[in-house]
Enzyme design. Structure first.
Site, mmCIF file in Angstrom:
data_model
loop_
_atom_site.group_PDB
_atom_site.id
_atom_site.type_symbol
_atom_site.label_atom_id
_atom_site.label_comp_id
_atom_site.label_asym_id
_atom_site.label_seq_id
_atom_site.Cartn_x
_atom_site.Cartn_y
_atom_site.Cartn_z
ATOM 1 N N TYR A 140 46.366 45.001 44.468
ATOM 2 C CA TYR A 140 45.715 45.585 45.643
ATOM 3 C C TYR A 140 46.166 44.865 46.911
ATOM 4 O O TYR A 140 46.544 45.494 47.905
ATOM 5 C CB TYR A 140 44.199 45.506 45.502
ATOM 6 C CG TYR A 140 43.448 45.947 46.735
ATOM 7 C CD1 TYR A 140 43.477 47.271 47.164
ATOM 8 C CD2 TYR A 140 42.700 45.031 47.487
ATOM 9 C CE1 TYR A 140 42.792 47.678 48.300
ATOM 10 C CE2 TYR A 140 42.013 45.432 48.624
ATOM 11 C CZ TYR A 140 42.067 46.750 49.027
ATOM 12 O OH TYR A 140 41.395 47.149 50.155
ATOM 13 N N LYS A 144 48.231 46.351 50.260
ATOM 14 C CA LYS A 144 47.667 46.264 51.607
ATOM 15 C C LYS A 144 48.586 45.456 52.530
ATOM 16 O O LYS A 144 48.721 45.774 53.720
ATOM 17 C CB LYS A 144 46.270 45.650 51.577
ATOM 18 C CG LYS A 144 45.242 46.466 50.798
ATOM 19 C CD LYS A 144 45.120 47.899 51.305
ATOM 20 C CE LYS A 144 44.307 48.021 52.565
ATOM 21 N NZ LYS A 144 44.040 49.437 52.940
#
Length: 338
Positions: A140, A144
């Site tokens: 994740y 990002k």
């Protein structure tokens, strides 16, 4: 007109509520596979569109003066790596391209604290901390960080963009049930007999994050990023506060790290069977043990951002969950009446 991607998410639906309360015209961008029910009763335009489809974004942003880009996949494990790459990175590129084509005046992009690398515990994380996809924690965080690089590149080319980095979002209106929301639900249901008490995390109220996005829209400097943090809370203190709020006994057994690691596969299986999000994974353990010392002074000084105490957030979250349970339809009664 303001377009909001990820409008049915936790931050998204609260942001839409606040924008509507301000009298703004809002277009909520909702993918075809998601229900817009969380926005029922709000005076918004529902636009069916997927951030992974460039043409959808062109139509979604047509006539928009401002875009809030919140759509993304959040996962505390590695199982959705390919989907996160497609949505978090590819979707952001599509949003940037559509904003250029539609001449959107300002884009507010919602990143994450996990886009930053994990420095030693003695160093606070602030906006000068490196954003490096090669060294951040978890899939994740990687996506990002990659997306932020794309956004900064667009800003350097002249786009009016402001970036915000929320920490661990918590609070009411969590209709899709986040991982933290699931943890609180499990606690209220008495499923925590023992707990791993090491580590800490920075939690921030979803309503404060939403207000922070609005402040970034109105006051943020183009090309700048702002951390929207809340309170650093140890796991022990989190459960102590929940115990005081709910009257439930806090977990009495302190689980060692090695045992928690052994239990994680069982937790995965339990959650898969019950079709709920796990509240603990190998990645979330790494996060709890990582640096959670966050500096939000830039957002405070430039935006006027000021989050509420974490106890207020926890109390409101517990009350909201109780209200959801109270208002849930009695399926057993319906079954008996057939």
């Amino acid at each position: 007109m303001i377009a909001v991607t990820g409008a049915t998410g936790h931050i998204g639906n609260v942001l839409v509520r606040q924008l509507c309360a301000m009298g703004e015209a809002v277009r909520a961008v909702v993918p075809p596979f998601e229900s817009p029910a969380v926005l029922d009763g709000l005076s918004v335009e529902i636009f069916r569109g997927d951030v992974t489809v460039p043409g959808d974004m062109l139509r979604a942003f047509s006539g928009a003066d401002t875009v809030f880009h919140l759509a993304g996949i959040i996962a505390i494990d590695e199982s959705r790596r390919e989907q996160m790459e497609r949505v978090n990175v590819g979707g952001t590129v599509n949003v940037l391209d559509a904003c250029r084509a539609c001449r959107v005046r300002r884009l507010v992009y919602v990143s994450s604290i996990h886009a930053f690398i994990d420095p030693p515990q003695s160093i606070e994380i602030d906006e000068t901390t490196a954003i490096d996809p090669e060294t951040v924690l978890g899939a994740y965080g990687v996506t990002k960080a990659k997306a932020v690089h794309q956004v900064f590149a667009a800003a350097k080319q002249g786009m009016d963009i402001v970036i915000v980095h929320p920490t661990g979002v918590i609070g009411p209106y969590d209709s899709l049930i986040s991982h933290t929301g699931q943890m609180i639900r499990d606690y209220i249901a008495g499923r925590y007999l023992g707990c791993f008490f090491r580590g800490a995390y920075d939690f921030v109220d979803v309503r404060d994050v939403s207000q922070g996005l609005i402040l970034a829209w109105k006051k943020g400097r183009a090309g700048q990023n702002y951390i929207l943090s809340g309170s650093r809370v140890t796991i022990r203190d989190l459960f102590s506060q929940l115990s005081e709020i709910t009257g439930r006994q806090k977990p009495g057994v302190r689980l060692p790290l090695w045992l928690v690691r052994l239990v994680i596969p069982v937790e995965y299986l339990r959650c898969r069977i019950r079709k709920i999000k796990p509240s603990v994974t190998r990645y979330s353990l790494k996060v709890l043990l990582s640096n959670s010392h966050i500096n939000r002074q830039k957002a405070a000084a430039e935006l006027g951002y000021q989050p509420r105490p974490i106890r207020d957030t926890l109390a409101d979250t517990v009350a909201w969950l109780a209200g959801q349970k109270k208002n849930a339809p009695d399926t057993r009664r319906r079954q008996r009446s057939r």
